[in-house]
Design an enzyme around this catalytic site. Structure first.
Site, short mmCIF file in Angstrom:
data_model
loop_
_atom_site.label_atom_id
_atom_site.label_comp_id
_atom_site.label_asym_id
_atom_site.label_seq_id
_atom_site.Cartn_x
_atom_site.Cartn_y
_atom_site.Cartn_z
N HIS A 185 0.84 -1.20 0.00
CA HIS A 185 0.00 0.00 0.00
C HIS A 185 0.87 1.25 0.00
CE1 HIS A 185 -4.24 -1.51 1.16
NE2 HIS A 185 -3.63 -2.34 0.35
N TYR A 245 -9.67 5.55 6.95
CA TYR A 245 -9.91 5.87 8.37
C TYR A 245 -10.95 6.99 8.38
CZ TYR A 245 -5.61 3.36 9.65
OH TYR A 245 -4.64 2.40 9.86
N PRO A 261 -5.55 0.08 18.58
CA PRO A 261 -5.23 -0.40 17.23
C PRO A 261 -5.14 0.67 16.15
CG PRO A 261 -7.48 -0.99 17.82
CD PRO A 261 -6.85 -0.40 19.04
N LYS A 320 -0.02 -0.34 15.21
CA LYS A 320 1.36 -0.39 15.69
C LYS A 320 1.70 -1.60 16.56
CE LYS A 320 2.88 3.02 13.52
NZ LYS A 320 3.16 2.48 12.21
N TYR A 369 3.25 6.51 10.36
CA TYR A 369 2.41 5.40 9.88
C TYR A 369 3.25 4.31 9.23
CZ TYR A 369 -1.75 3.00 8.29
OH TYR A 369 -2.73 2.05 8.12
C1 PHB Z 1 -6.67 -4.27 10.40
O1 PHB Z 1 -6.67 -4.53 9.20
O2 PHB Z 1 -7.06 -5.09 11.23
C2 PHB Z 1 -6.21 -2.93 10.85
C3 PHB Z 1 -5.71 -2.04 9.91
C4 PHB Z 1 -5.30 -0.79 10.31
C5 PHB Z 1 -5.42 -0.42 11.63
C6 PHB Z 1 -5.91 -1.30 12.57
C7 PHB Z 1 -6.33 -2.57 12.18
O3 PHB Z 1 -5.04 0.83 11.99
#
Ligand code: PHB
Ligand code: APR
Length: 394
Positions: A72, A202, A294, A298, A385
């Protein structure tokens, strides 16, 4: 029983450590309380920083990740009816992330370490405590088939997660705990439907946070912010999909493909750090020492950076009898841990609904608007990130 490095826990931390040490001729034994199938059944995160991907390659367990994982080059933030893309390489000198599930990583490490290299893992064998961490021969006390067993080691690595026993074996008067709980959780669904977008979204929404993630081109992982006390049983699949769509910008909401759940679960949000991450010859790594919410993915990546520092320190000991890297393990690991604790706390604060105060919401929107319109803002987000660098040692 005797080994050089006794490892408690066969999650990603424990397996990665065992694998890296094995490749350098160092013996390990892993003690794991659950069964192999149980460990593989857990659905966890799925965004891998470049540093971790490189470590999996170094562990010779990255082949399938390189074949099936998705690179990505950006992610999206939705807020105030807008959808803004953040370009990672542009703001980080070419860095990217890999989308590949923790479950798959665990599988690949198990296959390489246990099935192919004959590494020893005792499953269904809960560790009870660590004794003698202040001596040259620390011991893991564990149970197997109802019997009390003892594993004598040169070093013990506590990779047994947040609920493990290793942290509890550190002297209580020497350990300092830092902690924050958040007044909400994440309700997550895993479903065999194509992801709504080719990159993650997000979303900050007045109803609460939402996240569109994925495991592959045909398997999606979505989350919506929920109450701390909410229960999976309160949600039908349709309830979930409806709530997710309400929190996305209209173009994204209209293109969500829905389907039955493969899994649905609630994750509480929590920041936690135990300091120091070492006492004598007992070292903590991964969730045993720290937890992040989450947001920003990280947790798994911190486990990998701990193992980067710990594996190098242990190797330096066996190769050159150096103890300096063991001595600075806690300090070096924690310096990176705290930056991820800060980033996850900040990103959580920016994207979630904490209360009904319109002022809180306006402040979030102003900060998001500032971030996406500022080169410095975009760079700060992107470089955290994709993952801050690992410290290198001579
Ligand atoms: C996930 O795919 O489970 C996931 C992806 C990004 C995040 C948290 C969880 O920030
Ligand atoms: N004895 C032996 N094993 C134990 C014990 C015990 N007393 N207690 C827990 N374990 C095992 C758990 O069953 C689990 O398999 O330790 C393992 C810990 O694994 P994880 O919880 O996955 O922790 P870790 O390996 O540090 O992985 C990093 O970061 O944010 C998260 O999702 C991410 O789980 C990932 C973690």
């Amino acid at each position: 029983m005797r080994t050089q490095v006794g490892i408690i826990g066969s999650g990603p931390s424990g397996l990665l450590l065992a694998r890296l040490l094995h490749l350098q001729g160092i013996d390990t034994v892993i003690i794991e309380s659950r069964s192999r199938d149980y460990v593989l059944g857990r659905i966890r995160a799925g965004v891998i920083e470049q540093g971790m991907a490189d470590m999996l390659r170094q562990a010779q367990a990255g082949e399938r990740m390189d074949r099936e994982g998705l690179i990505h080059e950006g992610s999206n933030i939705a807020f105030d009816g807008r959808l803004e893309r953040l370009d990672f390489p542009k703001h980080t000198n070419g860095k990217v992330v890999m989308v590949y599930g923790q479950t798959e990583i665990t599988y690949d490490l198990m296959k390489a370490h246990i099935d192919e290299a004959g590494g020893i893992v005792h499953y269904d064998a809960p560790a009870v405590r660590v004794e003698g961490s202040d001596t040259d021969a620390p011991r893991i006390i564990y149970e197997q088939n109802g019997q009390r067993m003892e594993l004598i080691c040169d070093f013990v690595a506590g990779c047994d997660g947040y609920h493990g026993v290793a942290r509890q074996s550190l002297p209580a008067d020497k350990i300092k705990i830092f902690e924050r709980t958040y007044p909400f959780g994440w309700l997550g669904i895993l479903s065999d439907v194509p992801p709504v977008n080719k990159e993650l979204i997000y979303a900050n929404h007045e109803r609460g946070f939402a996240l569109c993630s994925m495991r592959s081109h045909t398997r999606s992982r979505y989350y919506v912010q929920c109450d701390t006390n909410d229960k999976v049983d309160n949600w039908t699949d349709d309830d979930f999909w409806d709530e997710l769509r309400r929190r996305l910008p209209p173009e994204a909401a209209d293109s969500v493909t829905t389907g039955p759940r493969l899994e649905m679960s609630i994750t509480p949000l929590h920041s936690f750090v135990a300091e120091p991450m070492r006492s004598g010859r007992l070292f903590l790594a991964g969730d045993a020492a720290h937890i992040v919410p989450p947001t920003g993915a990280k947790g798994l990546n911190l486990a990998a950076s701990d193992i980067y520092y710990l594996s190098r320190a242990i190797l330096a000991y066996y190769k050159d009898r150096r103890t300096d890297l063991l001595d600075i393990y806690s300090e070096t690991a924690l310096s990176r841990v705290w930056k991820a604790i800060r980033f996850s706390w900040w990103y959580t604060s920016l994207l979630h609904k904490f209360d009904d105060d319109p002022m809180s919401r306006r402040l979030q929107i102003a900060e998001l608007d500032y971030l996406v319109n500022s080169g410095a803002g975009r760079t700060a987000l992107a470089e955290n990130y994709v993952g801050l660098p690992y410290e290198k040692f001579e």
